[in-house]
Design a protein around this motif. Structure first.
Motif, PDB file in Angstrom:
ATOM      1  N   UNK A 166       8.878 -15.347  -8.911  1.00 55.16           N
ATOM      2  CA  UNK A 166       7.643 -15.201  -8.139  1.00 55.16           C
ATOM      3  C   UNK A 166       7.686 -13.956  -7.256  1.00 55.16           C
ATOM      4  N   UNK A 167       8.868 -13.626  -6.731  1.00 55.44           N
ATOM      5  CA  UNK A 167       8.999 -12.496  -5.805  1.00 55.44           C
ATOM      6  C   UNK A 167       9.118 -11.154  -6.520  1.00 55.44           C
ATOM      7  N   UNK A 168       9.643 -11.139  -7.754  1.00 56.03           N
ATOM      8  CA  UNK A 168       9.971  -9.884  -8.435  1.00 56.03           C
ATOM      9  C   UNK A 168       8.804  -8.900  -8.528  1.00 56.03           C
ATOM     10  N   UNK A 169       7.583  -9.295  -8.917  1.00 60.07           N
ATOM     11  CA  UNK A 169       6.489  -8.313  -9.017  1.00 60.07           C
ATOM     12  C   UNK A 169       6.183  -7.646  -7.674  1.00 60.07           C
ATOM     13  N   UNK A 170       6.263  -8.408  -6.580  1.00 61.76           N
ATOM     14  CA  UNK A 170       5.998  -7.830  -5.258  1.00 61.76           C
ATOM     15  C   UNK A 170       7.110  -6.852  -4.865  1.00 61.76           C
ATOM     16  N   UNK A 171       8.355  -7.168  -5.221  1.00 62.31           N
ATOM     17  CA  UNK A 171       9.473  -6.289  -4.886  1.00 62.31           C
ATOM     18  C   UNK A 171       9.357  -4.963  -5.641  1.00 62.31           C
ATOM     19  N   UNK A 172       8.834  -5.017  -6.879  1.00 65.03           N
ATOM     20  CA  UNK A 172       8.622  -3.777  -7.632  1.00 65.03           C
ATOM     21  C   UNK A 172       7.589  -2.896  -6.935  1.00 65.03           C
ATOM     22  N   UNK A 173       6.571  -3.502  -6.382  1.00 63.95           N
ATOM     23  CA  UNK A 173       5.568  -2.740  -5.630  1.00 63.95           C
ATOM     24  C   UNK A 173       6.168  -2.142  -4.364  1.00 63.95           C
ATOM     25  N   UNK A 174       7.066  -2.904  -3.731  1.00 67.33           N
ATOM     26  CA  UNK A 174       7.721  -2.380  -2.527  1.00 67.33           C
ATOM     27  C   UNK A 174       8.531  -1.131  -2.845  1.00 67.33           C
ATOM     28  N   UNK A 175       9.227  -1.165  -3.967  1.00 67.61           N
ATOM     29  CA  UNK A 175      10.022   0.008  -4.369  1.00 67.61           C
ATOM     30  C   UNK A 175       9.124   1.218  -4.572  1.00 67.61           C
ATOM     31  N   UNK A 176       7.978   0.986  -5.238  1.00 68.28           N
ATOM     32  CA  UNK A 176       7.039   2.091  -5.463  1.00 68.28           C
ATOM     33  C   UNK A 176       6.487   2.607  -4.138  1.00 68.28           C
ATOM     34  N   UNK A 177       6.200   1.701  -3.225  1.00 67.42           N
ATOM     35  CA  UNK A 177       5.655   2.116  -1.928  1.00 67.42           C
ATOM     36  C   UNK A 177       6.675   2.929  -1.150  1.00 67.42           C
ATOM     37  N   UNK A 178       7.957   2.538  -1.239  1.00 69.26           N
ATOM     38  CA  UNK A 178       9.019   3.274  -0.534  1.00 69.26           C
ATOM     39  C   UNK A 178       9.129   4.691  -1.081  1.00 69.26           C
ATOM     40  N   UNK A 179       8.864   4.837  -2.359  1.00 68.55           N
ATOM     41  CA  UNK A 179       8.979   6.155  -2.980  1.00 68.55           C
ATOM     42  C   UNK A 179       7.693   6.966  -2.872  1.00 68.55           C
ATOM     43  N   UNK A 180       6.673   6.380  -2.257  1.00 68.28           N
ATOM     44  CA  UNK A 180       5.419   7.093  -2.057  1.00 68.28           C
ATOM     45  C   UNK A 180       4.609   7.286  -3.306  1.00 68.28           C
ATOM     46  N   UNK A 181       4.811   6.447  -4.320  1.00 67.17           N
ATOM     47  CA  UNK A 181       4.044   6.587  -5.553  1.00 67.17           C
ATOM     48  C   UNK A 181       3.223   5.318  -5.797  1.00 67.17           C
ATOM     49  N   UNK A 182       2.250   5.460  -6.658  1.00 66.76           N
ATOM     50  CA  UNK A 182       1.366   4.341  -6.986  1.00 66.76           C
ATOM     51  C   UNK A 182       1.705   3.836  -8.380  1.00 66.76           C
ATOM     52  N   UNK A 183       1.844   2.535  -8.501  1.00 63.50           N
ATOM     53  CA  UNK A 183       2.111   1.963  -9.812  1.00 63.50           C
ATOM     54  C   UNK A 183       0.864   2.067 -10.686  1.00 63.50           C
ATOM     55  N   UNK A 186       0.843  -1.195   0.000  1.00 64.02           N
ATOM     56  CA  UNK A 186       0.000   0.000   0.000  1.00 64.02           C
ATOM     57  C   UNK A 186       0.883   1.251   0.000  1.00 64.02           C
ATOM     58  N   UNK A 187       0.469   2.318  -0.671  1.00 66.96           N
ATOM     59  CA  UNK A 187       1.304   3.536  -0.724  1.00 66.96           C
ATOM     60  C   UNK A 187       1.622   4.054   0.683  1.00 66.96           C
ATOM     61  N   UNK A 188       2.868   4.476   0.879  1.00 65.97           N
ATOM     62  CA  UNK A 188       3.301   5.021   2.175  1.00 65.97           C
ATOM     63  C   UNK A 188       3.521   6.522   1.997  1.00 65.97           C
ATOM     64  N   UNK A 189       2.624   7.308   2.590  1.00 64.68           N
ATOM     65  CA  UNK A 189       2.612   8.746   2.356  1.00 64.68           C
ATOM     66  C   UNK A 189       3.526   9.516   3.291  1.00 64.68           C
ATOM     67  N   UNK A 190       3.844   8.929   4.444  1.00 65.10           N
ATOM     68  CA  UNK A 190       4.644   9.672   5.432  1.00 65.10           C
ATOM     69  C   UNK A 190       6.001   9.025   5.598  1.00 65.10           C
TER      70      UNK A 190
END
Length: 661
Positions: A517-534, A478-482
């Motif tokens: 199997x893990x790669x798509x979830x890791x891409x989402x983690x990177x986006x969440x760390x940057x506070x953006x939505x894929x 989920x996006x991390x805003x703070x």
């Protein structure tokens, strides 16, 4: 007439005396046949005693039918030779019964009086020939006779054993008569059920009767209706001439029966057709149409059609002489035909003509062809033999299936774990869950949770930790805003990733496949760390990957498992075809590679999540999960091979053809 019942002391005395006399007679006879070892003769006595005592405890015909095939039920069908021996024992019982017929019938009635039975088959007689055959089986087992030696023994003893039993039964009859044990009176006070009787002219006497039910009777009525309005030039015969035509037809049919001739056209279409009485003509046409459709039935294998075809002429004769053939589904001829068809259903298309069942079917058909004139009891005499063979075959299927029940229970536990794991994940998912995470949970993490359940159950910390991984994975994308949320995610990710990797390893996913199997979830983690939505996925989520598989089961030799692997989106809707499957039914199922296998259901788990099919000829065993069965049934890849009477099915097909359907 009122009959007095023997008192308990006389009853006990007569039963014990009959039991010991039979055991002593068999012991003396087989000692004369060369079986001199005490262990062998003791096994003989034990086999006879067990059968005697079991039959003694069965009160009526219904109880006997439930436990029928005493000789057959004690045979584990591992080899075809076992079936051949049982067939020969069944024949021996029939020949011994015929040899001792008169005295055995009287002795049976005395035992009915002694045991206060009102409805009992002669096969229930505790000292009868069924008990003798059980003794022969026990002796053969103890003596270690080979298959050929067993068959030779039956052939050797048949002529002389009947004479010895006749002497015994005569003596016991005299003893019981002297002791005052009367023969049971079977006279009933209730009036017989009304039924039509064939008249000499071929019609039905006007006896009130309810309309017969079933497709065969319906077919006859449909054919009769076509004759309802005579043509202007129809020939009218007086009753005596009609009777003469009927007798001529019966005589011609008898000639065809004895010469095994083939009737190439329907009798109704010959020059005799217009001369036949309407009822006779419709009855003959009914049976002819039924046989035409029966012999073309796709579930009747070629190896059995020859024997079935030989019953056509005898049943044509019955159609004229016995109206109950059409109206009564329990008619002995129909019961025999259905029993023979039932045996055929389990045979494969490549079954050789020398198969034990094929030989038995041909022998039965030959006996009918030689011995039937107008007495329907010929069919009733042959029926127990076919039923006994069916009992042996089913007993062998169940015995074979029982060898794999432990393995099938293992498959059932795997199915239960898959359902629980899928249900737990479904409860955690939402419509807004990103596709990569949903795909990971359903295609990979469900398998990890399933392994945890199989290894540790759902009460320990392992199960709770597995669910916690899924919950934290959902939160993590989920996006991390703070900054605080992103720091929390940063601390969580290493441990989360480690646990995800360990779970995937537990389910057998390693190396490059694990990274993929893990790669798509890791891409989402990177986006969440940057506070953006894929951006949303370009393609909608196709759903979990489910695969129909046919596998072995580790160290379990001889067993294959047909199952569906993958996430369970919802509990399957079970088709009626599947929900009504019971033990003893024959199924044909398509495998993943397109091959079709057939087998008899030998075991069903209490939960119905797994059933075991056995091919008694090839000794193949297949465990099928409910999910696999439902999937294949919904695709039209499951067939019940004998869900109802093939005779009735053939009549239904004839009706459809008649009506242009």
């Amino acid at each position: 007439m009122t009959q007095t019942q023997p008192d308990n002391s006389l009853k006990t005395q007569m039963i014990q005396q009959g039991r010991e006399a039979l055991l002593d007679t068999l012991t003396e006879y087989f000692r004369e046949q060369g079986f001199i070892h005490d262990e062998t003769l003791e096994a003989l006595r034990r086999g006879a005693a067990d059968s005697h005592d079991e039959l003694l405890g069965i009160k009526d015909r219904r109880g006997f039918e439930a436990a029928r095939g005493l000789t057959a039920s004690r045979i584990s069908l591992v080899r075809e030779e076992d079936l051949e021996f049982t067939i020969r024992l069944t024949d021996l019982a029939r020949h011994l019964r015929e040899r001792c017929e008169g005295v055995l019938a009287k002795l049976h009635l005395r035992y009915m009086s002694l045991l206060d039975q009102s409805d009992a088959s002669q096969e229930q007689l505790p000292i009868g020939v069924e008990t003798v055959c059980c003794a022969v089986r026990a002796l053969s087992d103890e003596a270690g006779l080979s298959s050929d030696e067993r068959l030779s023994l039956v052939e050797r003893i048949e002529p002389t054993l009947g004479h010895r039993l006749l002497m015994l039964y005569n003596k016991l009859n005299q003893v019981m008569e002297s002791a005052g044990v009367e023969t049971k009176s079977l006279v009933r006070n209730d009036p017989p059920a009304a039924r039509g009787v064939a008249s000499e002219s071929g019609g039905l006497d006007q006896v009130p009767q309810r309309q017969a039910a079933g497709p065969v009777a319906e077919l006859q009525r449909a054919l009769m209706s076509r004759q309802a309005v005579p043509a202007p030039n129809a020939v009218t015969l007086d009753p005596s001439l009609a009777a003469a035509v009927r007798d001529r037809v019966l005589g011609w049919l008898s000639e065809q029966q004895q010469s095994a001739g083939d009737i190439s056209q329907r009798l109704g279409s010959t020059e005799l057709g217009p001369l036949l009485a309407p009822a006779n003509k419709a009855a003959l046409d009914t049976i002819e149409r039924v046989f035409e459709n029966l012999l073309a039935h796709p579930r009747l294998p070629t190896s059995g059609k020859g024997a079935i075809a030989r019953l056509r002429v005898p049943l044509l004769k019955l159609a004229i002489t016995d109206p109950a053939l059409i109206s009564d589904r329990a008619h002995p001829a129909r019961r025999l035909l259905d029993a023979m068809c039932g045996l055929c259903v389990g045979l494969g298309p490549d079954t050789p003509p020398d198969h034990a069942i094929t030989r038995a079917l041909n022998e039965t058909a030959g006996n009918i062809q030689r011995n039937f004139d107008r007495d329907v009891s010929v069919f009733a005499t042959e029926l127990p033999r076919i039923e006994a063979i069916a009992s042996v075959r089913l007993a062998g299927v169940r015995d074979r299936a029982q060898q794999y029940v432990e393995a099938a229970n293992r498959v059932e536990r795997e199915e239960t774990a898959a359902r629980l794991a899928s249900k737990a994940l479904r409860a955690m998912e939402s419509d807004t869950l990103p596709t990569p995470v949903r795909a990971f949970l359903e295609n990979h993490w469900q398998a990890a949770l399933q392994e945890i359940l199989l290894s540790h159950g759902d009460k320990g910390s392992e199960w709770r930790n597995g669910l916690m991984v899924a919950d934290r994975l959902i939160w993590s994308v989920q996006p991390k805003q703070t900054p605080e949320e992103r720091n929390q995610l940063l601390k969580l990710l290493p441990e989360l990733l480690r646990r995800m990797q360990r779970g995937l390893e537990r389910s057998g996913l390693e190396g490059d496949a694990q990274q993929a199997a893990l790669a798509p979830c890791m891409a989402l983690h990177t986006a969440a760390m940057q506070g953006r939505v894929l951006p949303a996925a370009s393609q909608p989520y196709p759903g979990p990957t489910n695969e129909l598989r046919l596998n072995g089961l580790g160290e379990v030799s001889g067993l294959r498992v047909l199952s569906v692997h993958g996430f369970i989106s919802r509990d399957p809707e079970v088709p009626e075809l599947v929900s009504k499957i019971t033990e003893g039914q024959w199924l044909e199922i398509e495998l993943p590679d397109g091959r079709r296998v057939r087998g008899c259901v030998g075991w069903i788990a209490p939960s119905r999540q797994v059933m075991v099919l056995v091919d008694p000829d090839r000794q193949g065993v297949l465990a099928v999960t409910l999910r696999a069965l439902v999937q294949q049934a919904q695709a039209g890849n499951v067939r019940q091979l004998a869900e109802s009477s093939l005779f009735d099915q053939a009549a239904q097909a004839a009706l459809r053809s008649l009506r242009g359907g």
